[in-house]
Design a protein around this motif. Sequence first.
Motif, PDB file in Angstrom:
ATOM      1  N   GLY A  28      62.228  31.275 -17.337  1.00 50.01           N
ATOM      2  CA  GLY A  28      61.219  30.301 -16.940  1.00 50.01           C
ATOM      3  C   GLY A  28      60.144  30.927 -16.074  1.00 50.01           C
ATOM      4  N   ALA A  29      60.563  31.783 -15.118  1.00 49.39           N
ATOM      5  CA  ALA A  29      59.574  32.439 -14.262  1.00 49.39           C
ATOM      6  C   ALA A  29      58.690  33.374 -15.071  1.00 49.39           C
ATOM      7  N   SER A  30      59.300  34.102 -16.012  1.00 46.51           N
ATOM      8  CA  SER A  30      58.520  35.020 -16.845  1.00 46.51           C
ATOM      9  C   SER A  30      57.518  34.260 -17.700  1.00 46.51           C
ATOM     10  N   LEU A  31      57.962  33.159 -18.280  1.00 43.33           N
ATOM     11  CA  LEU A  31      57.070  32.373 -19.127  1.00 43.33           C
ATOM     12  C   LEU A  31      55.933  31.762 -18.313  1.00 43.33           C
ATOM     13  N   THR A  32      56.249  31.367 -17.060  1.00 39.02           N
ATOM     14  CA  THR A  32      55.185  30.813 -16.213  1.00 39.02           C
ATOM     15  C   THR A  32      54.120  31.864 -15.937  1.00 39.02           C
ATOM     16  N   ALA A 192      53.644  25.418 -25.493  1.00 35.43           N
ATOM     17  CA  ALA A 192      54.584  25.022 -26.551  1.00 35.43           C
ATOM     18  C   ALA A 192      55.402  26.212 -27.025  1.00 35.43           C
ATOM     19  N   VAL A 193      54.723  27.346 -27.251  1.00 36.77           N
ATOM     20  CA  VAL A 193      55.444  28.539 -27.683  1.00 36.77           C
ATOM     21  C   VAL A 193      56.421  29.000 -26.604  1.00 36.77           C
ATOM     22  N   GLY A 194      55.988  28.958 -25.369  1.00 39.49           N
ATOM     23  CA  GLY A 194      56.879  29.348 -24.284  1.00 39.49           C
ATOM     24  C   GLY A 194      58.096  28.451 -24.205  1.00 39.49           C
ATOM     25  N   TYR A 195      57.867  27.156 -24.428  1.00 41.39           N
ATOM     26  CA  TYR A 195      59.002  26.230 -24.389  1.00 41.39           C
ATOM     27  C   TYR A 195      59.989  26.534 -25.510  1.00 41.39           C
ATOM     28  N   LEU A 196      59.459  26.814 -26.716  1.00 43.61           N
ATOM     29  CA  LEU A 196      60.345  27.118 -27.841  1.00 43.61           C
ATOM     30  C   LEU A 196      61.129  28.407 -27.588  1.00 43.61           C
ATOM     31  N   SER A 203      69.707  28.828 -25.808  1.00 45.96           N
ATOM     32  CA  SER A 203      70.788  28.660 -26.774  1.00 45.96           C
ATOM     33  C   SER A 203      71.530  29.971 -27.004  1.00 45.96           C
ATOM     34  N   ARG A 204      70.780  31.079 -27.109  1.00 43.64           N
ATOM     35  CA  ARG A 204      71.416  32.371 -27.328  1.00 43.64           C
ATOM     36  C   ARG A 204      72.277  32.784 -26.138  1.00 43.64           C
ATOM     37  N   MET A 205      71.788  32.526 -24.931  1.00 39.02           N
ATOM     38  CA  MET A 205      72.554  32.873 -23.744  1.00 39.02           C
ATOM     39  C   MET A 205      73.866  32.091 -23.691  1.00 39.02           C
ATOM     40  N   ARG A 206      73.799  30.835 -24.145  1.00 36.12           N
ATOM     41  CA  ARG A 206      75.041  30.034 -24.143  1.00 36.12           C
ATOM     42  C   ARG A 206      76.076  30.663 -25.055  1.00 36.12           C
ATOM     43  N   GLY A 207      75.640  31.102 -26.244  1.00 36.68           N
ATOM     44  CA  GLY A 207      76.580  31.722 -27.172  1.00 36.68           C
ATOM     45  C   GLY A 207      77.150  33.016 -26.623  1.00 36.68           C
ATOM     46  N   LEU A 208      76.288  33.873 -26.055  1.00 29.66           N
ATOM     47  CA  LEU A 208      76.757  35.133 -25.494  1.00 29.66           C
ATOM     48  C   LEU A 208      77.687  34.900 -24.311  1.00 29.66           C
TER      49      LEU A 208
END
Length: 626
Positions: A28-32, A192-196, A203-208
């Motif tokens: 989130g910080a990186s995307l901001t 929008a792209v950042g949110y996606l 989702s990927r972090m949850r799986g890992l």
Amino acid sequence: MRTNRRSSGGWVSSWVVGRGKGPQFAVGASLTGLLALTLCAGGAWTFYTHARASREGEVRSLSVTATTMTHAAEQMLASGDATGLQHLVSECAIDAGLDGATLSLDGVGVVADKAIGNVAVRDIPASWGVAGAASPGNDTRLANNTITLTRRVQVAGKGDATLTLIRKYTPPVLGDFNAQAGLGGIAAGVAAVGYLVFRSLRSRMRGLGAISEALHQASAFAPGELPAAAMRISDELGDDAIMWNRLIADRDTSVARRDIEAAAMRQQMPGGAGGDSAAAFDALWMGLIVLDADGKVRAINGAAAVFLKHPRQEIVSRDLSAYVSDKGVMEVVDGVVKGRTKQRTVVETTISDESKGSEQTILRMTIRPMRKEDGAAALLVVEDITQQRVADDSRNAFVAQATHELRTPLTNIRLYLEQLVEEGDSDPLVKARCINAISQQARRLERTVGDMLSVSEIEAGTFRLHTDDVRLETLFEELREDFGASAADKEIEFTVELPPKLPQLNADRDKIAMALHNLVGNAMKYTPTGGKVMVRVSDDGQALRVDVTDNGIGISEEEQELIFDKFYRSKDKRIGSITGSGIGLALARQVVRLHGGDIRVQSAIDKGSTFTLTVPLHRGAVKIAA
């Protein structure tokens, strides 16, 4: 030490990775920061290029006008039509908003001008020009916000002329509303792209994280005692979780295959043949074939005999090549029994069933050497993977079709956005048309994604209906509006006939609307230009009936039920260039049947089709599981 690490660092790892908190904050910080940097760069670039883009647009527009006038002027000069030249210059100057337009003959003078008083030559001579004079080339000049464009007009056998067009323009103010709106659009797009990306990474972090937890739990078991159930995680955690579970399943299959091979080897050991071992050997769902050093079948279980489509008594003591015609398989078998191949080899072959026409069975054969002291040279494990291949082919075809279905509206949206950015500020009609087109393509994209999600929900068993009272007048009015434009584009006569009074329907409005959209969209798609599509609504007090009729290409009698199968595409060669995912009709029928109704079709080749949707009117507002 292992327990302490699990209680401190392991707990932190589970909280950070498994639950995705720490990575989500970092992302989130990186995307901001990325968003802020992008906004600054986008604003600077917008202010820098806005004026240049506007100026270049003016030059391109003036160049197009000059090209059109040059071609027309050549013909009129060749025919000596001075009056037509004057009309051409005057009308084009007015239509294009030119501040000046002049056509002059080399060495003669002005023959046409926006201001008629500047015309010096009233009649076009048979020939003109100065012999040996250098002819200036085409030129475009920009000075003091004035564009001066010069084009040469060459008339064979008569002479050359010069067309000069002048247009003044006012540079746009970079801080106006349109510039600010464009910058806002860039910001919204980046957000929008950042949110996606954020959602995807979360989702990927949850799986890992779940995989990490499973590995930590595995460390608590002794070697060989690890249960597969303890390693599996939920498929809902994403693609990583699905691939992890597939690896666990493959591991279980490998272990089972190893146990089967060991059982078969024990079956062939001297004194090893017994009631329990023989029964287990014959009860296995995988085919097992034991070969001797000459390549003859020494033992075979019932499953393998079924796969080879011959009685077991007939196969024993005979060469395997009499029942397996695939040369590749027999080369591998020969290499194993002769001792040239020492490792396990996996090959696939196809066996045709003559009793069922062209139906084929795909077999996977695992061939491995056995111990020589047992008198057996090779063991074959045979598995029927026909359904797996069919599922893979269907999935690949669905992915290909779905990709195309998603790419088409996205491409259209991008093209209309580019046109909106380039021409929307100067032409309100273009702006309105682009916005309407983008809205239509976005709704098309939404329907396609909705269909795919519904198919996934049906496959997963989570599909639900949420029923309520449905206003049919609004539903069919939206249907008329949604397909009116596409029908006009294809010059299709599209009508919706409603009874004087529509009944009250209790149903899932979104799902019924989706079914109707799929039926009407299907009719539009397979009806040629100039055809007719009609939607007729009626009821008998017990059920709502909707007939969607077209006079398109029609459906053969053999395919009238197959078209309701998921991913099925008609064999008619005429639809080869028509895109489709093959899920629309299947999904529509599934939805209607969940409401207690059905969809039927009547069709004839080259005469058209009628799809009839019926839904009971009286239903309670309940949730129905798929």
